[in-house]
Scaffold this motif. Structure first.
Motif, PDB file in Angstrom:
ATOM      1  N   ILE A 187       0.761  -1.078   0.075  1.00 11.74           N
ATOM      2  CA  ILE A 187      -0.031   0.047  -0.099  1.00 11.74           C
ATOM      3  C   ILE A 187       0.840   1.358  -0.061  1.00 11.74           C
ATOM      4  CG2 ILE A 187      -1.741   1.285   1.207  1.00 11.74           C
ATOM      5  CD1 ILE A 187      -2.627  -1.328   2.614  1.00 11.74           C
ATOM      6  N   PRO A 188       0.698   2.297  -0.923  1.00  8.41           N
ATOM      7  CA  PRO A 188       1.564   3.452  -1.013  1.00  8.41           C
ATOM      8  C   PRO A 188       0.948   4.444   0.030  1.00  8.41           C
ATOM      9  CG  PRO A 188       0.746   2.629  -3.360  1.00  8.41           C
ATOM     10  CD  PRO A 188       0.048   1.741  -2.108  1.00  8.41           C
ATOM     11  N   PRO A 189       1.966   4.913   0.639  1.00 12.00           N
ATOM     12  CA  PRO A 189       1.388   6.066   1.681  1.00 12.00           C
ATOM     13  C   PRO A 189       0.333   7.007   1.154  1.00 12.00           C
ATOM     14  CG  PRO A 189       4.030   5.585   1.926  1.00 12.00           C
ATOM     15  CD  PRO A 189       3.453   4.844   0.578  1.00 12.00           C
ATOM     16  N   ASP A 190       0.851   7.290   0.022  1.00 11.18           N
ATOM     17  CA  ASP A 190      -0.194   8.484  -0.503  1.00 11.18           C
ATOM     18  C   ASP A 190      -1.531   8.108  -0.613  1.00 11.18           C
ATOM     19  OD1 ASP A 190       2.123  10.439  -0.625  1.00 11.18           O
ATOM     20  OD2 ASP A 190       2.277  10.037  -2.764  1.00 11.18           O
ATOM     21  N   GLU A 191      -1.919   6.837  -0.943  1.00  2.60           N
ATOM     22  CA  GLU A 191      -3.201   6.218  -1.013  1.00  2.60           C
ATOM     23  C   GLU A 191      -3.868   6.288   0.550  1.00  2.60           C
ATOM     24  OE1 GLU A 191      -3.924   2.716  -3.307  1.00  2.60           O
ATOM     25  OE2 GLU A 191      -2.420   3.232  -4.984  1.00  2.60           O
ATOM     26  N   VAL A 192      -3.229   5.814   1.162  1.00  2.37           N
ATOM     27  CA  VAL A 192      -3.628   5.923   2.875  1.00  2.37           C
ATOM     28  C   VAL A 192      -3.972   7.502   3.223  1.00  2.37           C
ATOM     29  CG1 VAL A 192      -3.126   5.509   5.071  1.00  2.37           C
ATOM     30  CG2 VAL A 192      -2.233   3.995   3.487  1.00  2.37           C
ATOM     31  N   ARG A 193      -3.411   8.494   2.870  1.00  2.00           N
ATOM     32  CA  ARG A 193      -3.681   9.854   3.332  1.00  2.00           C
ATOM     33  C   ARG A 193      -4.855  10.193   2.586  1.00  2.00           C
ATOM     34  NH1 ARG A 193       2.305  10.275   3.714  1.00  2.00           N
ATOM     35  NH2 ARG A 193       2.334  10.626   1.456  1.00  2.00           N
ATOM     36  N   HIS A 194      -5.123   9.636   1.533  1.00  2.00           N
ATOM     37  CA  HIS A 194      -6.437   9.888   0.722  1.00  2.00           C
ATOM     38  C   HIS A 194      -7.732   9.592   1.377  1.00  2.00           C
ATOM     39  CE1 HIS A 194      -3.802  10.876  -2.987  1.00  2.00           C
ATOM     40  NE2 HIS A 194      -3.802  11.733  -2.341  1.00  2.00           N
ATOM     41  N   VAL A 195      -7.763   8.386   2.287  1.00  2.00           N
ATOM     42  CA  VAL A 195      -8.518   7.918   2.941  1.00  2.00           C
ATOM     43  C   VAL A 195      -9.044   8.945   4.112  1.00  2.00           C
ATOM     44  CG1 VAL A 195      -9.373   5.869   4.077  1.00  2.00           C
ATOM     45  CG2 VAL A 195      -7.921   5.498   2.336  1.00  2.00           C
ATOM     46  N   GLN A 196     -10.407   8.678   4.309  1.00  2.00           N
ATOM     47  CA  GLN A 196     -11.033   9.650   5.295  1.00  2.00           C
ATOM     48  C   GLN A 196     -10.458   9.078   6.631  1.00  2.00           C
ATOM     49  OE1 GLN A 196     -15.514   9.494   5.003  1.00  2.00           O
ATOM     50  NE2 GLN A 196     -15.285  11.806   5.189  1.00  2.00           N
ATOM     51  N   THR A 197     -10.294  10.057   7.420  1.00  2.00           N
ATOM     52  CA  THR A 197      -9.813   9.694   8.823  1.00  2.00           C
ATOM     53  C   THR A 197     -11.269   9.012   9.578  1.00  2.00           C
ATOM     54  OG1 THR A 197     -10.422  11.713  10.114  1.00  2.00           O
ATOM     55  CG2 THR A 197      -8.148  11.446   9.183  1.00  2.00           C
ATOM     56  N   ILE A 198     -10.867   8.135  10.818  1.00  2.00           N
ATOM     57  CA  ILE A 198     -11.878   7.467  11.481  1.00  2.00           C
ATOM     58  C   ILE A 198     -12.698   8.413  12.120  1.00  2.00           C
ATOM     59  CG2 ILE A 198     -12.308   5.813  13.404  1.00  2.00           C
ATOM     60  CD1 ILE A 198      -9.836   4.324  12.521  1.00  2.00           C
ATOM     61  N   ALA A 199     -12.046   9.696  12.784  1.00  2.00           N
ATOM     62  CA  ALA A 199     -12.860  10.801  12.975  1.00  2.00           C
ATOM     63  C   ALA A 199     -13.810  11.349  12.306  1.00  2.00           C
ATOM     64  CB  ALA A 199     -11.770  11.937  13.707  1.00  2.00           C
ATOM     65  N   GLU A 200     -13.360  11.417  10.881  1.00  2.00           N
ATOM     66  CA  GLU A 200     -14.285  12.049   9.780  1.00  2.00           C
ATOM     67  C   GLU A 200     -15.358  11.013   9.775  1.00  2.00           C
ATOM     68  OE1 GLU A 200     -10.999  14.496   7.316  1.00  2.00           O
ATOM     69  OE2 GLU A 200     -11.523  12.603   6.915  1.00  2.00           O
ATOM     70  N   VAL A 201     -15.313   9.950   9.620  1.00  2.00           N
ATOM     71  CA  VAL A 201     -16.314   8.732   9.483  1.00  2.00           C
ATOM     72  C   VAL A 201     -17.219   8.878  10.574  1.00  2.00           C
ATOM     73  CG1 VAL A 201     -16.685   6.422   9.329  1.00  2.00           C
ATOM     74  CG2 VAL A 201     -14.701   7.289   8.136  1.00  2.00           C
ATOM     75  N   LEU A 202     -16.685   9.047  11.655  1.00  2.00           N
ATOM     76  CA  LEU A 202     -17.469   8.999  12.820  1.00  2.00           C
ATOM     77  C   LEU A 202     -18.237  10.368  13.006  1.00  2.00           C
ATOM     78  CD1 LEU A 202     -15.200   7.571  15.736  1.00  2.00           C
ATOM     79  CD2 LEU A 202     -17.090   6.413  14.737  1.00  2.00           C
ATOM     80  N   GLN A 203     -18.056  11.412  12.571  1.00  2.00           N
ATOM     81  CA  GLN A 203     -18.496  12.715  12.436  1.00  2.00           C
ATOM     82  C   GLN A 203     -19.594  12.471  11.365  1.00  2.00           C
ATOM     83  OE1 GLN A 203     -18.413  15.451  14.465  1.00  2.00           O
ATOM     84  NE2 GLN A 203     -19.890  16.193  13.326  1.00  2.00           N
ATOM     85  N   GLY A 204     -19.195  11.848  10.211  1.00  2.00           N
ATOM     86  CA  GLY A 204     -20.316  11.706   9.340  1.00  2.00           C
ATOM     87  C   GLY A 204     -21.526  10.903   9.820  1.00  2.00           C
ATOM     88  N   ILE A 205     -21.246   9.701  10.607  1.00  2.00           N
ATOM     89  CA  ILE A 205     -22.423   9.124  11.119  1.00  2.00           C
ATOM     90  C   ILE A 205     -23.060   9.825  12.019  1.00  2.00           C
ATOM     91  CG2 ILE A 205     -22.682   6.868  12.538  1.00  2.00           C
ATOM     92  CD1 ILE A 205     -20.371   5.670  11.455  1.00  2.00           C
ATOM     93  N   SER A 206     -22.424  10.801  12.780  1.00  2.00           N
ATOM     94  CA  SER A 206     -23.102  11.564  13.704  1.00  2.00           C
ATOM     95  C   SER A 206     -24.041  12.445  13.003  1.00  2.00           C
ATOM     96  CB  SER A 206     -22.157  12.346  14.756  1.00  2.00           C
ATOM     97  OG  SER A 206     -22.781  13.157  15.668  1.00  2.00           O
ATOM     98  N   THR A 207     -23.509  13.157  12.066  1.00  2.00           N
ATOM     99  CA  THR A 207     -24.307  13.944  11.317  1.00  2.00           C
ATOM    100  C   THR A 207     -25.536  13.492  10.709  1.00  2.00           C
ATOM    101  OG1 THR A 207     -22.263  15.442  10.888  1.00  2.00           O
ATOM    102  CG2 THR A 207     -24.261  15.677   9.423  1.00  2.00           C
ATOM    103  N   LYS A 208     -25.465  12.159  10.221  1.00  2.00           N
ATOM    104  CA  LYS A 208     -26.513  11.528   9.681  1.00  2.00           C
ATOM    105  C   LYS A 208     -27.668  11.275  10.360  1.00  2.00           C
ATOM    106  CE  LYS A 208     -24.186   9.618   5.562  1.00  2.00           C
ATOM    107  NZ  LYS A 208     -23.752   8.036   4.952  1.00  2.00           N
ATOM    108  N   MET A 209     -27.066  10.875  11.682  1.00  2.00           N
ATOM    109  CA  MET A 209     -28.256  10.390  12.944  1.00  2.00           C
ATOM    110  C   MET A 209     -28.982  11.735  13.437  1.00  2.00           C
ATOM    111  SD  MET A 209     -28.065   7.302  13.328  1.00  2.00           S
ATOM    112  CE  MET A 209     -29.025   6.997  14.730  1.00  2.00           C
ATOM    113  N   ASP A 210     -28.207  12.803  13.501  1.00  2.00           N
ATOM    114  CA  ASP A 210     -28.742  14.105  14.143  1.00  2.00           C
ATOM    115  C   ASP A 210     -29.703  14.307  12.872  1.00  2.00           C
ATOM    116  OD1 ASP A 210     -27.039  14.352  15.867  1.00  2.00           O
ATOM    117  OD2 ASP A 210     -25.517  15.728  15.077  1.00  2.00           O
ATOM    118  N   GLN A 211     -29.265  14.363  11.499  1.00  2.00           N
ATOM    119  CA  GLN A 211     -30.521  14.541  10.534  1.00  2.00           C
ATOM    120  C   GLN A 211     -31.574  13.748  10.605  1.00  2.00           C
ATOM    121  OE1 GLN A 211     -28.155  14.006   6.876  1.00  2.00           O
ATOM    122  NE2 GLN A 211     -27.445  16.381   6.861  1.00  2.00           N
ATOM    123  N   VAL A 212     -31.387  12.593  10.800  1.00  2.00           N
ATOM    124  CA  VAL A 212     -32.599  11.407  10.967  1.00  2.00           C
ATOM    125  C   VAL A 212     -33.544  11.819  12.201  1.00  2.00           C
ATOM    126  CG1 VAL A 212     -33.129   9.124  11.774  1.00  2.00           C
ATOM    127  CG2 VAL A 212     -31.369   9.613   9.823  1.00  2.00           C
TER     128      VAL A 212
END
Length: 362
Positions: A323-348
């Motif tokens: 796995i090239p390091p640059d490809e890892v850096r393009h992946v969302q952080t887990i904190a961002e994933v969790l924030q997205g889930i929280s935002t969706k739950m708030d919208q619901v």
């Protein structure tokens, strides 16, 4: 061999001190015996960093081009895994995804002579792979009873695209050249000779799959078990561990019942069982890598656990090197994933409140 390699592994002198944001990949290991080969296969050890709470125990280092945070678990089970991940995400906010590395129980195919099926042996490696509605892992003790029987409702989300695509590329390389698991194990034992007694290959003669109807007799080993009840399987042409891809079953209970084991194979195509992956449900993008230490039956013992942990760690290193390091850096952080889930739950929640207000007003 230089003197710096003589001490036992936990006392190895860390060389660098980076910052929390420098670490992009997490490796989660349930037990100390599973952590040791991961640490031994690091290309560089780093100094520990202060964290917000002393809840998790971390080891830091580099594997290939990636800075890795290795986290232990105080106890086994899905609940313990969830707590470790929650704290890890707080302490290392730039981690993109995780690898759950350790041992598991293999589920052999019913027809051991069919080369197209999973001829799982002790020391082999099972890697979670998305199949149908499952994201590679199914929580088989969580679900609902329907008219068609028990329907599991707990599925692990699919791993990030970079992990899934790298696994496919690694499969292709293995088809051409075979895997590098034994190479990495040989390098590990050469650098840490004190690991040889515990982590070396136990021997094919100790890999005994008993007939499903035959239960363990007594004692911690199978010395008193009837050797005529051992299933006759083809002798492999070499000692290289095989890599199997498919659905892993996870729960908070140890599977030692052959009937239950075979039900999981037949109903959900599960090829391995373990006790931590379901604790990472929904919020933690990860791949599960398990070395096979037993056959999830009454003959289960700990003899193969260290070697199985080492083969899982070796596959992990081979995967990360692809796995090239640059490809890892393009992946969302887990904190961002969790924030997205929280935002969706708030919208619901907001939408539900709007519906309730409209209902009351009419």
């Amino acid at each position: 061999m230089s003197d710096q390699h003589q001490p036992v592994l936990p006392s190895a002198e860390p060389r660098l001190r980076l910052q929390q944001d420098d670490y992009t990949i997490a490796i989660i290991c349930p037990m100390g015996d599973e952590i040791s080969p991961v640490l031994a296969l690091l290309d560089e050890r780093h100094a520990n960093l202060p964290t917000s709470r002393d809840q998790n125990a971390y080891k830091l280092g580099r594997m290939g081009p990636h800075n890795i945070v290795v986290s232990a678990m105080p106890t086994i089970g899905n609940n313990a895994a969830a707590m470790v991940i929650t704290q890890l995400c707080n302490d290392f906010g730039r981690v993109r995804f995780g690898l759950l590395v350790g041992v598991g129980g293999g589920i052999p195919d019913e027809d051991y002579e069919d080369d197209n099926l999973h001829d799982i042996r002790l020391g082999d490696v099972v890697v979670s792979e998305s199949r149908g509605s499952f994201g590679g892992v199914v929580q088989f003790d969580r679900g609902k009873e329907t008219t068609l029987g028990f329907e599991p409702t707990g599925h692990l989300n699919k791993p990030p695209h970079v992990l899934a695509s790298t696994v496919e590329g690694l499969k292709a390389e293995h088809n051409l050249h075979g895997n590098r698991v034994l190479q990495f194990l040989d390098e590990m034992l050469a650098e840490y000779p004190r690991m040889k007694e515990k982590y070396s290959y136990p021997g094919a003669e100790r890999d005994c799959l008993f007939e499903a109807a035959y239960t363990h007799q007594s004692g911690k080993s199978c010395k008193k078990c009837d050797s005529t009840q051992v299933v006759k399987r083809k002798q492999r042409p070499d000692l290289h561990p095989r890599i199997h891809y498919g659905t892993i079953g996870s729960s908070n209970i140890v599977v030692e019942n052959v009937t239950r084991r075979d039900e999981l194979r037949d109903s959900m195509k599960v090829i391995c069982v373990e006790m931590e992956a379901a604790g990472l449900m929904e919020a933690f993008p990860c791949l599960v890598i398990r070395g096979i230490s037993d056959y999830a039956d009454s003959h289960k013992n700990k003899r193969w656990q260290p070697y199985a942990a080492a083969t899982a760690a070796a596959y992990t290193k081979e995967l990360l090197l692809q796995i090239p390091p640059d490809e890892v850096r393009h992946v969302q952080t887990i904190a961002e994933v969790l924030q997205g889930i929280s935002t969706k739950m708030d919208q619901v929640d907001q939408n539900m409140r709007k519906i309730e207000r409209r209902t009351h007003s009419t």
